[in-house]
Design an enzyme around this catalytic site. Structure first.
Site, short mmCIF file in Angstrom:
data_model
loop_
_atom_site.label_atom_id
_atom_site.label_comp_id
_atom_site.label_asym_id
_atom_site.label_seq_id
_atom_site.Cartn_x
_atom_site.Cartn_y
_atom_site.Cartn_z
N ARG A 178 -7.52 -8.14 -8.69
CA ARG A 178 -8.26 -9.40 -8.85
C ARG A 178 -9.72 -9.08 -9.14
O ARG A 178 -10.11 -7.91 -9.12
CB ARG A 178 -8.18 -10.23 -7.57
CG ARG A 178 -8.56 -9.41 -6.33
CD ARG A 178 -8.67 -10.24 -5.08
NE ARG A 178 -8.74 -9.43 -3.88
CZ ARG A 178 -9.80 -8.78 -3.44
NH1 ARG A 178 -10.92 -8.82 -4.15
NH2 ARG A 178 -9.78 -8.10 -2.32
N LYS B 120 0.81 -1.21 0.00
CA LYS B 120 0.00 0.00 0.00
C LYS B 120 0.85 1.27 0.00
O LYS B 120 0.47 2.28 -0.60
CB LYS B 120 -0.95 0.01 1.21
CG LYS B 120 -1.74 -1.27 1.41
CD LYS B 120 -2.49 -1.71 0.18
CE LYS B 120 -3.26 -3.00 0.43
NZ LYS B 120 -3.84 -3.57 -0.78
N GLU C 174 -1.86 7.58 7.58
CA GLU C 174 -2.72 8.40 6.74
C GLU C 174 -3.58 9.29 7.62
O GLU C 174 -3.95 8.91 8.73
CB GLU C 174 -3.67 7.53 5.90
CG GLU C 174 -3.06 6.88 4.69
CD GLU C 174 -4.09 6.13 3.87
OE1 GLU C 174 -3.74 5.73 2.75
OE2 GLU C 174 -5.23 5.94 4.34
#
Length: 484
Positions: free
Chosen positions: A289, A113, A197
């Site tokens: 995916r 990430k 974050e």
């Protein structure tokens, strides 16, 4: 085109892939654990091979060996399990078998990430303010948190599925949360690397379905609304998002395509964004995916995403251009989970399973009579997808479907789903990812009427009888029975 595909998965997604393969004239190989011996995907495939213990769906060497022994020329991983395992993808490619999904390099780029955040920043895709390097020391975490301002989120760089995430409200909570997040990240993902974050207060979760081929073509299939979540797990999704207008739709879908191009992505993928109360959106992550909620996109676009996955992996170009894709109608998906009224896992052997056969309703199921629901696997039993000319019609059809869905011997979250769908919050789309954080699951009372209805459905009785003086007319619509 491929001649035979092995599906290295189970449940509803395995059955979904088998259906697509049949329509393309491709033979299929299913794998199954001892627990899944009587699951529908086992009998639906042309060949089925036992893999033994419940965790064997993660056994890379065994799955690859079966693919080679059965003569499969491709492997479809579905979602979860080995679908985003770059080592498995490389092993498959090395064996001269096609992996139906993106490259190992793309998976690695977007699977971390923190690296994905850096890549998006470099390609002008908006990201949530926060760190751009791993945060290994508490002192560094404190400095970054004070710079961007509390509250913040601590996240595992290799995270996913709602794991390795903690909210921190102020400096007093930071040390404990920092240590716990690193420990959980190490345990779940093999690395204690985390990042920070800024916490977006009560955001909406909007995601964009994209497709890319081996020739540099990328298209989007519009957005999905995925804000109704519990413990970071989606339970209701819909397309298009009721929170997005045409102007914002253009911006967010363009950003998603730019994200796909940034990592030279091919096959199906989903770019996920958080949108704040001022309708500013920020890149969250990219899932490399097929997604659980892909059917709502198929409903409004008429495009079979699984078929496109297979064709792209076989070397074909995307079979349409961006201008060919348009939104038509509205679609809602509800995830049917094996959960008790207090959200505890519910297990057992299914003795009756009756899906609703109604207009505008699709059910992707992974269980049937004889299936065993255990603690070894995700609680997802099936997905109910409704489609209508507009959101109101899609909602009405969904409620009708849930009223007419019968699963016995395990508790499900169907009552909870109905409570949400009937709420004013859902009607006016005023929900966000925190709406269900403290939601209560009101248990429905098991009265004599419900018991009689279940018995009638199990026996396929089509007639009339009385319970406590009430006349019951059973025409295979048992859940229409109401209590006084």
């Amino acid at each position: 085109m491929f001649k035979k595909i092995l599906i290295s998965n189970r449940g509803e997604i395995a059955l979904r892939i088998i259906r697509a393969c049949k329509e393309l004239g491709i033979k299929t190989v299913a794998v199954y654990s001892d627990i899944d011996k009587f699951s529908p995907h086992v009998s639906a495939a042309d060949e089925s091979v036992s893999i033994g213990e419940p965790k064997a769906y993660l056994n890379q060497n065994l799955i690859l060996e079966i693919a080679l022994n059965t003569g499969a020329d491709a492997i479809h991983p579905g979602y979860g399990y080995l679908s985003e395992n770059s080592n498995f993808i490389r092993a498959v490619e090395k064996s001269k078998i096609k992996f139906i999904g993106p490259s190992a390099k793309s998976v690695e780029m977007m699977g971390n990430k923190l690296n994905a955040r850096k890549l998006m920043l470099e390609n002008n895709v908006p990201v949530v303010p926060g760190s751009v390097v791993p945060v290994n020391r508490l002192e560094d975490a404190s400095g970054i948190a004070n710079e961007i301002g509390y509250p913040i989120m601590l996240k595992a760089s290799g995270g996913g599925g709602g794991k390795g995430i903690r909210m921190v409200s102020d400096e007093k909570e930071l040390e404990q949360a920092f240590n716990l997040t690193r420990s959980e990240a190490k345990k779940a993902f093999g690395s204690d690397e985390i990042y920070i974050e800024k916490l977006i207060i009560n955001p909406k979760h909007i995601e964009v379905q994209i497709l890319g081929d081996h020739y540099g073509n990328h298209v989007h299939l519009f957005e999905r609304e995925c804000s109704l979540q519990r413990r970071f797990q989606k339970i209701i999704e819909e397309a298009p998002s009721p929170s997005i207008d045409s102007e914002l739709r253009l911006k967010i879908t363009s950003a998603a395509v730019q994200a796909a191009k940034a990592c030279n992505y091919f096959n199906a993928g989903t770019v996920e964004f958080l949108m704040d109360e001022n309708r500013n959106f920020y890149f969250l992550e990219m899932n490399t995916r097929i997604q659980v909620e892909h059917p709502v996109t198929e409903s409004i676009t008429g495009i079979d995403i699984v078929k496109e996955q297979i064709k792209i992996a076989a070397g074909e170009r995307i079979s349409f251009e961006q201008d060919d894709v348009a939104i038509k109608g509205h679609s809602i998906e509800c995830r049917i989970n094996s959960e008790d009224f207090d959200f505890s896992p519910s297990t057992g052997k299914i003795t009756n399973h009756k899906i609703p056969n109604l207009p505008g309703v699709r059910v992707d199921y992974g269980i049937d009579i004889g299936s065993e629901v255990s603690l070894y696997y995700d609680p997802l039993l099936s997905k109910v997808i409704s489609y209508g000319r507009n959101r109101r019609e899609a909602l009405a059809r969904m409620l009708n479907a849930l009223e007419n869905y019968l699963i016995t011997d395990v508790e499900t979250n169907i009552p909870f789903l109905k409570q949400i769908l009937k709420s004013e919050i859902f009607a006016n789309a005023s929900f966000n990812i925190n709406t269900l954080k403290n939601a209560a699951f009101t248990k429905e009372e098991n009265t004599d009427l419900e018991i009689a209805a279940v018995i009638a459905a199990v026996m396929n009785y089509r007639g009339r009888f009385k319970v406590n003086g009430n006349l019951i007319n059973n025409q295979n619509r048992w859940t229409e029975l109401k209590y006084d």
